[in-house]
Design an enzyme around this catalytic site. Structure first.
Site, PDB file in Angstrom:
ATOM      1  N   ARG A 181       0.889  -1.051   0.096  1.00 50.34           N
ATOM      2  CA  ARG A 181       0.013   0.127  -0.073  1.00 50.34           C
ATOM      3  C   ARG A 181       0.892   1.154   0.138  1.00 50.34           C
ATOM      4  NH1 ARG A 181      -4.529  -0.280   4.270  1.00 50.34           N
ATOM      5  NH2 ARG A 181      -5.530   1.617   3.197  1.00 50.34           N
ATOM      6  N   CYS A 238      -1.911   6.067   9.068  1.00 46.66           N
ATOM      7  CA  CYS A 238      -2.205   4.814   8.310  1.00 46.66           C
ATOM      8  C   CYS A 238      -3.327   5.025   7.026  1.00 46.66           C
ATOM      9  CB  CYS A 238      -2.676   3.531   9.409  1.00 46.66           C
ATOM     10  SG  CYS A 238      -4.285   4.155  10.586  1.00 46.66           S
TER      11      CYS A 238
END
Length: 285
Positions: A181, A238
């Site tokens: 990611r 995050c």
């Protein structure tokens, strides 16, 4: 108490505290990013005296441009905490399903709201079960608490602050998502893949495993390897500010109570298409 004792509590130590005349207020914050809500788990069995508090609706604001788990409205948070029996200055213990993420976000939210005496049950509900301790299906109805929410007791980053920290020569912005990611190879949730330019990738499993943390010394070494140096600013993000709250807890355990949380995280960053996105070149094979 030591710094660790002030942040985490083991199941075997918590059990006698719950039998005391004035036990800590116990909050069950079990949650899943996807799948059934945590209340069903709570109904099936929870720590005796625990009150269920929903992460999505009580501890966070509604999703939108500010992110998928933005800061809660202070008045709404205060009402939810009082309904759960949280009292001013009285100890609180939070626990989740074992990964430590939603418990860490609950810990962070209470601390941000000015309520300092809050600890995370280390290892969560599975640690309680593994210790052979009792479970209840009774739903308590505590007397209303009197906690007052005073936002701002922990440092917060917005998008501009995250960008400044990531580009600073003497600071580190940690991206604690999985490496694919971060690199921009895969994005299962948000509409854009990549990372905040200048952020350093430190995936959560590198500093916490199954909701349990290493020693403060081991955590300091791991964060130092990622570029976190004594006295230099550090923050974390995050996807939506839940896993990053666990990183902030780990940084507290490592002796960095000044660590900032980018609450909106990647879900806020990509809400504005004008913000730059960095990706990593494909790895040569």
């Amino acid at each position: 108490m030591s710094g660790t004792d002030d942040l985490l509590v083991e199941a075997e130590r918590l059990a006698p505290e719950l039998d005391a005349a004035d036990p800590p207020t116990l909050l069950d914050v079990r949650w899943r990013l996807t799948g059934p809500p945590g209340r069903a788990d709570y109904a099936a069995g929870h720590l005796p005296s625990a009150v269920f508090v929903d992460l999505d609706t009580a501890l966070c604001g509604p999703p939108g441009p500010a992110g998928r788990h933005p800061l809660p409205d202070p008045a709404g948070l205060q009402a939810a905490l009082r309904a759960a029996g949280v009292r001013a200055g009285h100890p609180v213990v939070v626990y989740d399903g074992g990964d430590g993420m939603s418990a860490a976000r609950a810990w962070w939210t209470l601390r941000w709201a000015g309520h300092r005496p809050v600890r995370v049950l280390h290892g969560g509900f599975p640690a309680w079960l593994a210790a052979g301790l009792p479970v209840s299906t009774d739903e308590p109805h505590p007397a209303a608490g009197d906690v007052t929410v005073a936002p701002g007791a922990l440092p917060v980053l917005d998008a501009a602050g995250a960008a400044r920290l990531a580009s600073a020569d003497d600071g580190v912005l940690l991206d604690v998502r999985a490496a694919p990611r971060y690199r921009g190879e895969h994005e299962p949730i948000d509409p854009v893949a990549g990372h905040v330019p200048g952020a350093v990738n430190l995936p959560a499993p590198e500093y916490v495993a199954d909701g349990r943390f290493s020693s403060g010394e081991a955590l300091r070494d791991r964060f130092a390897a990622a570029g976190v140096t004594a006295g230099a600013p550090v923050g974390a993000y995050c996807g939506s500010g839940v896993t990053a709250a666990q990183a902030v807890l780990a940084l507290h355990l490592a002796g960095r109570p000044d660590a900032a949380l980018y609450v909106g995280s990647w879900s806020n960053w990509v809400a504005d298409p004008a913000r730059p996105v960095a990706v990593c070149p494909p790895t040569a094979t």
